[in-house]
Design a protein around this motif. Structure first.
Motif, PDB file in Angstrom:
ATOM      1  N   LYS A   4       2.676  63.963 126.983  1.00 17.44           N
ATOM      2  CA  LYS A   4       2.621  65.224 126.080  1.00 17.44           C
ATOM      3  C   LYS A   4       2.734  66.268 127.090  1.00 17.44           C
ATOM      4  N   VAL A   5       3.146  67.342 126.769  1.00 18.20           N
ATOM      5  CA  VAL A   5       3.184  68.650 127.540  1.00 18.20           C
ATOM      6  C   VAL A   5       1.952  69.006 128.443  1.00 18.20           C
ATOM      7  N   SER A   6       0.930  68.608 127.630  1.00 18.52           N
ATOM      8  CA  SER A   6      -0.299  69.135 128.502  1.00 18.52           C
ATOM      9  C   SER A   6      -0.431  68.296 129.642  1.00 18.52           C
ATOM     10  N   ASP A   7      -0.269  67.058 129.640  1.00 18.74           N
ATOM     11  CA  ASP A   7      -0.090  66.037 130.800  1.00 18.74           C
ATOM     12  C   ASP A   7       0.805  66.423 131.773  1.00 18.74           C
ATOM     13  N   LEU A   8       1.956  67.091 131.375  1.00 17.37           N
ATOM     14  CA  LEU A   8       2.904  67.438 132.209  1.00 17.37           C
ATOM     15  C   LEU A   8       2.464  68.803 132.925  1.00 17.37           C
ATOM     16  N   LEU A   9       1.529  69.760 132.286  1.00 17.01           N
ATOM     17  CA  LEU A   9       1.065  70.880 132.798  1.00 17.01           C
ATOM     18  C   LEU A   9      -0.052  70.426 133.830  1.00 17.01           C
ATOM     19  N   GLU A  10      -0.868  69.846 133.704  1.00 19.68           N
ATOM     20  CA  GLU A  10      -2.008  69.196 134.162  1.00 19.68           C
ATOM     21  C   GLU A  10      -1.498  68.687 135.756  1.00 19.68           C
ATOM     22  N   ALA A  11      -0.416  67.830 135.656  1.00 16.37           N
ATOM     23  CA  ALA A  11       0.060  67.189 136.805  1.00 16.37           C
ATOM     24  C   ALA A  11       0.627  68.108 137.610  1.00 16.37           C
ATOM     25  N   LEU A  12       1.507  68.936 137.164  1.00 17.13           N
ATOM     26  CA  LEU A  12       2.085  69.982 137.806  1.00 17.13           C
ATOM     27  C   LEU A  12       0.957  70.950 138.497  1.00 17.13           C
ATOM     28  N   GLU A  56       5.440  68.328 120.655  1.00 16.30           N
ATOM     29  CA  GLU A  56       5.217  68.453 122.191  1.00 16.30           C
ATOM     30  C   GLU A  56       4.717  67.342 122.780  1.00 16.30           C
ATOM     31  N   ASN A  57       5.747  66.302 122.428  1.00 16.42           N
ATOM     32  CA  ASN A  57       5.750  64.855 123.190  1.00 16.42           C
ATOM     33  C   ASN A  57       6.716  65.120 123.921  1.00 16.42           C
ATOM     34  N   ILE A  58       6.903  64.371 125.161  1.00 21.10           N
ATOM     35  CA  ILE A  58       7.883  64.396 126.146  1.00 21.10           C
ATOM     36  C   ILE A  58       8.490  63.006 126.166  1.00 21.10           C
ATOM     37  N   ASN A  59       9.611  63.116 125.586  1.00 13.13           N
ATOM     38  CA  ASN A  59      10.628  61.828 125.441  1.00 13.13           C
ATOM     39  C   ASN A  59      11.607  61.661 126.855  1.00 13.13           C
ATOM     40  N   LYS A  60      11.256  60.704 127.229  1.00 15.23           N
ATOM     41  CA  LYS A  60      12.191  60.430 128.731  1.00 15.23           C
ATOM     42  C   LYS A  60      13.434  59.461 128.087  1.00 15.23           C
ATOM     43  N   LEU A  61      14.619  59.865 128.749  1.00 17.87           N
ATOM     44  CA  LEU A  61      15.886  59.047 128.207  1.00 17.87           C
ATOM     45  C   LEU A  61      16.009  58.265 129.373  1.00 17.87           C
ATOM     46  N   TYR A  62      16.537  56.984 128.708  1.00 15.69           N
ATOM     47  CA  TYR A  62      17.021  55.999 129.749  1.00 15.69           C
ATOM     48  C   TYR A  62      18.261  55.537 129.645  1.00 15.69           C
ATOM     49  N   SER A  63      18.708  55.238 130.875  1.00 13.26           N
ATOM     50  CA  SER A  63      20.194  55.021 131.266  1.00 13.26           C
ATOM     51  C   SER A  63      20.861  54.102 130.302  1.00 13.26           C
TER      52      SER A  63
END
Lengths: 135, 586
Positions: A101-109, B137-144
């Protein structure tokens, strides 16, 4: 926390004729207001004499991470930010991989990477502080 | 049976009413995400699309095959029943089009690939992992997609999908879709990968090539050569995915669509994570995508972003114009229809998406000032003559150094059929230079030569115009001279168009359609739409050009316009927009 986050990469110097100039490149500079605008970054580069080579990815080269830090401190001074967080590209990639989630990313950054205090801002006292601190 | 209005329908529904705009199954631009709702609600949901809309249904690979080697098409989960979806659409008289991914998909977890195959994250040109923020607001990762296991599983899935649609009698079109985004004004496909997996696959490709062709291929000796061979490799992989899909779906295969996902670039990630992304940037990206022949998609943006002017832009520019245009590109009946299409006058032919030559020559700057939204890039592979094509009002800018024999024939065909060609002769092969000269002589064409900032040769044949200039010499001039060169040259064409004076960051969009029975005084109707995606008041002013008659002002939102004789001026408040129809006559 007001913080400047800088993401840099290390370029393998093998076969690189420009090796003498260094192998570190600054990729992105972020603040709480998002990525620092390109024209503003260009101004900082101009003032601090940092190159923006067309054939390379990122600003630089810098000889070491210390040099990148110094440049970031300069930007921090200009933007009045008290902390610099330095992240290598691999560190940033791990953060992306681990965040869902964006919140995880912000926290980690904000928690990961190398956090350095910009004393010139954090310990700078206002006029009244100076008056009352005086013994 | 009495028709139930949308409002009544909600009141009869057992579920909590959700407005269409806020519903996850409708992420925008006529997309329908069938796995986001129960199949028992599909009918209610599909009813909400307007009549005549072509509904885009992206096939979610990982939803039908969670491990990559088992498949579910209506066997376990009812939401995998695409036949049911197709039948409901037919019953409602709606047309659905299936989209199958040819690249990682940014709005799905793991880029849409089954989770067991999501092992090697793809990296962009900078070496940074593709992380994309979706509308929740999910972060989707792209795989090769260069992982051989991904390709094998994809290939099997395409075969299974093809067998399923054929067996169940689904007759909908199937398109392959390429996902990407605009990065520094350049369209980047999410297939582009700079990870170790790509490098490993590339070294296997080199080995195989060296074994196959040991006499001709001696290995890579320079960075330039490496770039070319890598491009060749990535084209080969793209075509492998494409062949698997087209062979798998057989008769349903329709072609490839390219999508540019707003908010899907690295720059967007960095700005979106701190909620500092600007609508004015997305607004510009819509125009830029269209000018690159790529369909913009707002699927990654949350609904709140699309409430105002951005939503109107998406609806008018994409949903009801460009998307329909793309979906009916080969439809012969569509060419003469009274549906609005993008007004495209200038075609800038380029060898690949990274080519910036027209920008360097100052042409794009010049066109952006006077003909904003009226030019587009044309992939050189698509630069070909089609019988019956009307090119009378079309201008083609071509680079001589990139020409081969067949392109040269296309140029002559266009010229002889009344089209306009502007050819940069720098790098033009000697044989083609001679052919061009003999063409002038054989056809007894009067050739005028002038030296204005560079050498320019002009020839005319009926309506057709052929202008040859030297780009190399033009590049030695300053940017202002280069831009002025084009302004001067284009002004000689006497193109029917109106120049619009607007403040910065205001978006202008032109559309055109044939005249209807009630508009026979006009040859065509042009619609000008102006949008203000900023939070500032903006001014707008334009004088009616000769042969332009004002028909009506429509869709006024947050704007104050005053109509003077032959002129309109006014102010667009934040989030404001309006459209004006003009009848154009000879």
């Amino acid at each position: 926390m007001d913080k400047l986050i800088a993401i840099y990469r290390f370029k393998n110097p093998a076969n690189d004729l420009n090796y003498s100039k260094g192998s570190y490149y600054l990729l992105h500079v972020l603040t709480n207001e998002g990525a620092v605008k390109p024209d503003l970054l260009e101004k900082f580069c101009h003032d601090y004499d940092v190159e923006n080579p067309a054939e390379e990815i990122g600003l630089g080269p810098f000889e070491s991470v210390d040099d990148i830090t110094k440049f970031c401190f300069y930007i921090c001074d200009e933007l009045r930010l008290p902390y610099v967080g330095l992240l290598s590209m691999d560190e940033f990639n791990s953060i992306i991989e681990e965040s869902s989630k964006v919140s995880d990313l912000l926290e980690a950054l904000h928690s990961d990477g190398n956090l350095i205090e910009n004393i010139s801002i954090t310990q700078k006292k206002s006029f009244f502080q100076k008056v009352f601190d005086r013994k | 049976m009495e028709e139930i209005s949308a409002d009544t329908r909600y009141s009869l529904s057992l579920t909590t009413p959700v407005t269409r705009d806020a519903d996850a199954v409708f992420p925008g631009e006529n997309w329908f995400l069938y796995w986001k709702t129960s199949s028992s609600l599909w009918k209610t949901k599909l009813e909400e699309f307007s009549k005549g809309d072509k509904i885009l249904v992206p096939v979610n690979w990982s939803f039908h095959s969670d491990t990559g080697d088992n498949y579910d098409f209506a066997e376990t989960k009812p939401e995998t029943d695409l036949k049911k979806l197709f039948d409901i659409a037919c019953e409602l008289g709606k047309e659905i089009t299936f989209l199958m991914p040819l690249t990682p998909v940014p709005f799905l977890a793991n880029g849409g690939i089954p989770h067991l195959l999501a092992r090697s994250i793809a990296l962009n040109k900078e070496g940074m992992a593709y992380g994309i923020i979706d509308n929740e607001e999910n972060i989707n990762k792209l795989y090769s997609f260069y992982d051989p296991r991904v390709f094998q599983a994809y290939s099997k899935f395409c075969t299974k999908f093809g067998q399923y649609i054929s067996k169940s009698g689904i007759s909908s079109d199937v398109y392959g879709y390429v996902c990407g985004c605009l990065e520094n004004d350049e369209y980047i496909s999410y297939l582009d990968d700079y990870s170790k997996v790509f490098e490993q696959a590339f070294s296997r490709f080199l080995k195989a090539r060296a074994q196959k062709d040991s006499t001709e291929f001696q290995g890579i000796s320079s960075i330039e050569e490496e770039y070319i061979v890598k491009k060749e490799f990535s084209d080969t992989i793209t075509s492998l995915y494409l062949e698997s899909l087209s062979a798998g779906v057989g008769a349903n295969w329709e072609g490839v669509l390219k999508f540019s996902f707003l908010g899907g670039s690295l720059e967007d990630l960095l700005n979106r994570m701190s909620a500092n992304d600007l609508n004015s940037k997305y607004s510009k990206d819509i125009s830029k995508s269209i000018s690159r022949g790529v369909i913009p998609s707002s699927i990654l943006l949350p609904h709140r972003k699309k409430k105002g002017v951005l939503g109107r832009q998406l609806s008018e520019m994409v949903e009801s114009t460009f998307l329909n245009q793309k979906l009916s590109e080969d439809d012969v009946y569509e060419t003469e229809s009274v549906q609005f299409k993008t007004l495209n006058v200038f075609n800038l032919v380029r060898i690949d998406e990274s080519s910036k030559i027209w920008n360097d020559l100052g042409l794009t700057d010049s066109l952006s000032t006077d003909f904003y939204s009226c030019f587009s890039y044309l992939d050189k592979k698509l630069f070909e003559w089609k019988e019956g094509r009307n090119v009378l009002e079309q201008y083609f800018f071509v680079q001589g150094g990139e020409l081969i024999e067949s392109d040269f024939k296309t140029i002559l065909k266009i010229f002889m059929n009344g089209g306009k060609i502007i050819l940069d002769n720098s790098g033009l092969e000697e044989g083609l230079v001679r052919r061009l000269e003999s063409f002038f002589l054989e056809n007894n064409l009067e050739v005028e030569k002038v030296n204005f900032l560079t050498e320019v040769t002009y020839a005319q044949l009926g309506e057709g115009k052929l202008i040859v200039f030297n780009g190399e010499k033009l590049l030695t001039r300053g940017i202002n001279d280069r831009v002025n060169f084009w302004k001067k040259l284009i002004s000689t064409f006497e193109i029917q168009h109106m120049s619009i004076e607007t403040s910065e960051n205001v978006e202008v969009f032109w559309r055109t359609r044939g005249s209807s029975i009630n508009e026979l005084n006009y040859e065509e109707v042009r619609r000008l739409s102006i949008y203000n995606p900023t939070s500032y008041k903006k001014k707008v002013k334009f004088k009616f050009a000769k042969n332009f008659a004002l028909l009506k002002i429509i869709d006024e939102f947050n704007c104050e316009l005053s109509t003077l004789p032959h002129e309109i001026q006014g102010e667009l408040l934040p989030d404001g927009s309006f459209s004006i129809d003009f009848g154009v006559f000879s």
